[in-house]
Design an enzyme around this catalytic site. Sequence first.
Site: not given
Length: 756
Positions: A307, A709
């Site tokens: 990621r 997030e």
Amino acid sequence: MSAPEHDAATLHVTGRARYTDDIPMPAGALHLAFGLSDVACGTLINIDLAQVRAARGVVAVLCAKNLKHSNDVSPSAHDEPLLAIDRVHYIGQPMFLVIADTHTNARRAARLAKVEIDAHPPILSIDQALAAHSQFEDPIIFNKGNAKQALKTAPRRLTGVIDMGGQEHFYLEGQAAAALPQDNGDVLIHSSTQHPSEVQHKVAETLGLPFNAVRVETRRMGGGFGGKESQANALACACAVAAIHTGRACKMRYDRDDDMMITGKRHDFRIKYTVGFDPDGRILGLEMIHYCRAGWAQDLSLPVADRAMLHSDNAYNLPDVRITSHRLKTNTQSATAFRGFGGPQGVLAIERVIDEIAHDLSLDPLNVRRKNFYKNGDVTPYHMTIEDSVIAPLVEQLRISADYDTRYAEICAEHRDNPNAILRRGIALTPVKFGISFTLTHLNQAGALVHIYSDGSVHLNHGGTEMGQGLFTKVASIAARTLGVAYSRIKITATDTAKVPNTSATAASSGSDLNGMAVQNACLTLRKRLTEFAALHFNVPPEGIEFSKDHVQIGADRIPFAQLISLAYQHRISLSATGFYATPKIQWDRMSGQGRAFFYFAYGAAVSEVVVDTLSGENRILRTDILHDVGRSLNPALDIGQIEGGYVQGAGWLTTEELVWDDTGRLRTHAPSTYKIPACSDRPRIFNVDLFDNENTEDTIYRSKAVGEPPFMLGISAFLALSHAISMPNGQYATLQAPATAENLLMRYCALRGQG
């Protein structure tokens, strides 16, 4: 329908919210503590537990040899033993388990062991891991275009490196679990976990039982931030083993210093970059090399590092780019999931690149950012086409509302006119584009169970967990809206693997997206049944039936919802339904670095203004303005709270939170006295947060977007504002390393001034 307050708000502020450690235990319940390694790397020669067994209150002591089935608590690679076998891999690794009558007695006894370890030189740093070729897998590479050629022909080039430290989760409620023996060798687990199904699976494997013999329940957590996605496994498995061994209920919680010594942190990264660009600041070619310090076990490090690569573009179109990622194994705590899951590390690096380009060209960094923004139709480094970008209009709106141009010009004038000022201000505007979905495709699914009782009250369960973010409130609102009833009718109880099986972790910002859709699906099934019954019973067409405001319109008549439910029950209509949702469109191949990794993107931007005392390095965030995209908000108050908290936590990672290991591998910052999380006084003096007026282009629950997030990365604006504050006009850029603590700021400023 107005958005309700957090379902546990009153319980939180009055201290009546019940967490895992507050659950009353049966008489005779026992308490556990791990005996921990004091050596970072070595061969385990002998453990003398005589004094431990003889200590006050001790009932039993277990080692790896006492585990009859599995001795693994890893979420992925089966490389993380619950109790050390023949080697130790970091200071703080559990070696044996003490079972005693009280928490204090267990913890004291655990320190009495005489352990003989043949110590080996530990691998602690990125440099040491590279020299030893200590990696979990071969480097992963993303390629788009020809970065090497683009760099060769670019009019201007820059090279640099940024180091960024890890971060302790510092959830207010520490790790905790309890196990209660049941009939036939079954076990009930109470766990402070973001992933009840994973705890169920690991406990079942540890006990040699099928999954259906283990029930895991989680009502709420006092914070998680990713730190309870996999790290809860060890406590739950230890409690289960102890409960079966003794036949008594067992509980375990870490004291704060044990918690910090044992559990994983955010991953440390070093990112090297070479960028080619034109005189206007447009990026033409980019090569990045990621070095991810993963710790001693694999945990979730591979997808975290993936990621970080996936977010190395952030909001910018990179026409020719090559990203290489190294996943390094070290003798430190096994780094784990943390809010953003690698994304913040990738975003920080490209934002540093943009700032360096702007400084090299003597341009406003915002103008360089705007020149490189994605447009719809552009393709990411992982070959996904951008279809929903709103970053340009969002940033433009924030630029105007925050009066960025005027403030930037004023601060630059201060730097030019008074270069020796003791107090120096800085300002930065940074964007975020964050992909929403688990990168492991099969995790993008959720289930729900909804009951309507004969009095019209509604009970629902889903696979998500509540850690203070307001997920339960949002999902209950979805149920109320779908059924057309008052919010007060809805009750959500603890997440329970016996009610909703095979759940995914509440992580990847997907809690509302996945579980909200699953609950809506179940409620739509129930509403369809009720509509069909009402149409038949009252002899009206189905299209003449409407559910709203706690009533049901049936042709010309309007009756209370509870009345229809009572009639349906009397006519033997099923009033219970399951719901399921699987995120569509995702197709991702991590090894080739190609595919559609995300369902959609969430966007946002922040302007931070800071001031630095150049005599001490002390600094403050004076003002922050945020504009964030949550699509059609499910609950604006909860979303704004998440944005505010995410920003402060992100700024803390980059400015105050410093993890320090000594040369032996011992974590020295393992308590609040030595590790500084942001306090109330560290929040911006002026804090303006607005939601961007937008609708998700994808078919999410009511066209909302995830919020957990993405706001974390808005804290990067504070870090870059500090760089702006101490950079010299027309001189060297302040290439700060993270965290930019007061000491680090002072040393960098003095170096720029030629003062040592």
